[in-house]
Write an enzyme that holds these catalytic residues in place. Structure first.
Site, PDB file in Angstrom:
ATOM      1  N   CYS A 329     -22.019  14.280 -33.681  1.00 28.52           N
ATOM      2  CA  CYS A 329     -23.304  14.410 -34.353  1.00 28.52           C
ATOM      3  C   CYS A 329     -23.720  15.891 -34.421  1.00 28.52           C
ATOM      4  O   CYS A 329     -23.081  16.668 -35.111  1.00 28.52           O
ATOM      5  CB  CYS A 329     -24.345  13.537 -33.678  1.00 28.52           C
ATOM      6  SG  CYS A 329     -25.759  13.152 -34.745  1.00 28.52           S
ATOM      7  N   HIS A 428     -21.533   8.098 -32.978  1.00 27.30           N
ATOM      8  CA  HIS A 428     -21.896   7.902 -31.576  1.00 27.30           C
ATOM      9  C   HIS A 428     -21.179   6.660 -31.056  1.00 27.30           C
ATOM     10  O   HIS A 428     -21.011   5.680 -31.782  1.00 27.30           O
ATOM     11  CB  HIS A 428     -23.403   7.703 -31.427  1.00 27.30           C
ATOM     12  CG  HIS A 428     -24.207   8.931 -31.662  1.00 27.30           C
ATOM     13  ND1 HIS A 428     -24.229   9.982 -30.779  1.00 27.30           N
ATOM     14  CD2 HIS A 428     -25.009   9.281 -32.692  1.00 27.30           C
ATOM     15  CE1 HIS A 428     -25.034  10.919 -31.237  1.00 27.30           C
ATOM     16  NE2 HIS A 428     -25.526  10.524 -32.393  1.00 27.30           N
TER      17      HIS A 428
END
Length: 501
Positions: A329, A428
């Site tokens: 991310c 994630h």
């Protein structure tokens, strides 16, 4: 309702345990936290963002998480400002004073409506407070402790952490600072994280009950290696910064100021050959086998942190030494050439140069992607089914011809170098995928001339075992029947007083 004397007293873990216990005992149970301040978030199946702790508690209860379980999520983003997430979607960026003044009444309505929906659907709702109910500077407009207990007409159990010391002072002090009507809600106290012989604590327990008139409902021992995800970064101070020399694989994780969703790293703690440590300074980095740049709530400011601490230069030196580096991310965005935020979505600074380890440019956008995802990861010759979730406000564009990491149903995602040493992804939970994690760690072992370890344990199975372990320990060390009776007595008293009015 579970409240605590301070943050990290063990509220989240106790709520998780009670959710599991009540379900085991036949009650349809849900967790509830009206307002959560955390950079660890959880994506529901419908693509909404809530506090990670409530998602985990829902898993412990065997139910699907919804935004009613955490209707308001506050995500600090720097400069005394936070992103306010309402029912899973960004509402507004607000400063603390603005939030208290302008959002209070709206927040109160949102909380009341969410709780009512949960209480209509479930036999039991286990409510979690935040921080301490004795924050006297905030209590006039608080939305997460005694005001919520009053909305729910809920009895309160107060939790104190004995590991930090001063547990009786913190419990008594908290009780003394409560308003008289709020203090009447406290039906009992639980002491958490105890190490040693509980008989030596007995004089203190007897004194406390005599002094306050409130019963001790249990003393929960410290549980080593408990596999329950942490709620927020306050727990990072408990994590190691040094290499465990007894383990062959050294994994370093950058701990920048706005680190988010660091629970991505949790599966490595369960690997017998992996030493995991968090680093904040260039001189702490050493020469790990794997370097992870985790998520960030403010990528540009955390990129500045890498430059200012010397970590950026040290990361580039590690790349020259062929170290495996993975960014997730915000960490993925930092691996690129350039990051820009022209609209000030996250930062007042408009742009910054990245580490230039991937040929990529990232632009921050007002739109926030929150979605659970499945796809196929390409790791060398291996194609691995993976699942996870995405939660980001940036769009990253790779140079044409560079290899993507994950093939989703509708698009390509992430990036991986030809030699598999540099990987970036918005995924994630990528390390929660057992097959990918096994291939990755065994690749690191082969680079060091070590034999691979096959048939590593399933992380999801360990997670379920963690829920059961926590529930079993709590069940054994609290007076559950007494707690049930006190809950019933409190509710009966509430009904009588309501009828009297």
């Amino acid at each position: 309702m579970i409240q605590g004397t301070h943050s990290d007293a063990g509220k989240s873990a106790l709520v998780t345990a009670l959710c599991r216990i009540f379900v085991q005992d036949g009650y349809k149970t849900a967790p509830f936290k009206s307002q959560n301040m955390s950079l660890n978030s959880y994506i529901t199946t419908c693509g909404k963002e809530i506090g990670r702790a409530q998602g985990v508690q829902a898993e412990a209860a065997g139910i699907e998480a919804t935004t009613d379980m955490n209707p308001i999520l506050i995500k600090p983003s720097g400069e005394f400002q936070s992103q306010i997430v309402v029912h899973g979607k960004p509402y507004k960026n607000m400063k603390a004073g603005e939030y208290r003044k302008d959002f209070y009444q709206k927040g109160l309505r949102i909380i009341e409506e969410s709780y009512e929906r949960l209480s209509d659907q479930y036999d039991r709702v286990v409510i979690e407070g935040a921080g301490s109910p004795a924050e006297i500077n905030l209590n006039d407009r608080e939305l997460v402790n005694m005001r919520v207990a009053n909305i729910a007409k809920a009895p309160v159990i107060l939790v104190g952490d004995i590991e930090k010391g001063g547990v009786f002072a913190s419990l008594v002090g908290t009780l003394q600072l409560l308003e008289p009507e709020d203090k009447k809600r406290v039906i009992g106290v639980i002491i958490n994280k105890f190490r040693g012989d509980v008989s030596l604590l007995q004089p203190g327990l007897t004194w406390f009950e005599n002094y306050t008139g409130i019963p001790i409902l249990g003393v929960i021992p410290f549980i080593e290696n408990l596999m329950i995800e942490a709620e927020d970064s306050v727990v990072l101070s408990n994590y190691s910064t040094k290499v465990d020399s007894s383990k062959e694989i050294d994994i370093a994780v950058i701990r920048y100021p706005m680190i988010s969703n660091f629970t991505d790293i949790d599966p490595f703690f369960e690997e017998v050959d992996c030493s995991v440590r968090f680093v904040k300074k260039g001189e702490e980095l050493g020469e790990p086998d794997l370097l992870i740049l985790p998520g960030s709530k403010n990528t540009i400011e955390d990129m500045m942190f890498l430059h200012n601490t010397g970590l950026a230069n040290r990361i580039l030196q590690l790349e020259q030494k062929k170290t495996t580096i993975i960014g997730i991310c915000g960490g993925y965005q930092m691996l690129g050439n350039h990051i820009e935020d022209k609209d000030g979505v996250e930062s007042l600074k408009k742009e910054i140069e990245g580490l230039s380890l991937l040929p990529m440019k990232t632009s921050m956008t007002p739109y926030k992607l929150t979605v659970q995802s499945t796809g196929v990861a390409q790791f060398g010759d291996e194609k691995i089914p993976v699942s996870g979730y995405e939660i980001h406000m940036g769009e990253s564009h790779l140079e044409a011809g560079y290899k993507h990491f994950v093939q989703l149903a509708d698009r390509e995602e992430g990036a991986i170098s030809q030699d598999k040493r540099i990987i970036g992804t918005y995924f994630h939970g990528i390390f929660h995928n057992d097959v990918f994690r096994e291939l990755l760690v065994n690749e690191l072992r082969l680079k060091k001339g070590l034999a691979p370890i096959l048939d590593r344990a399933s992380f999801s199975k360990k997670k379920e075992e963690g829920f059961d372990l926590l529930a079993n320990v709590v069940r054994e060390h609290i007076h559950l029947e007494k707690m049930h009776q006190l809950m019933t007595d409190f509710q009966n008293k509430q009904r009588k007083e309501s009828y009297g009015k």
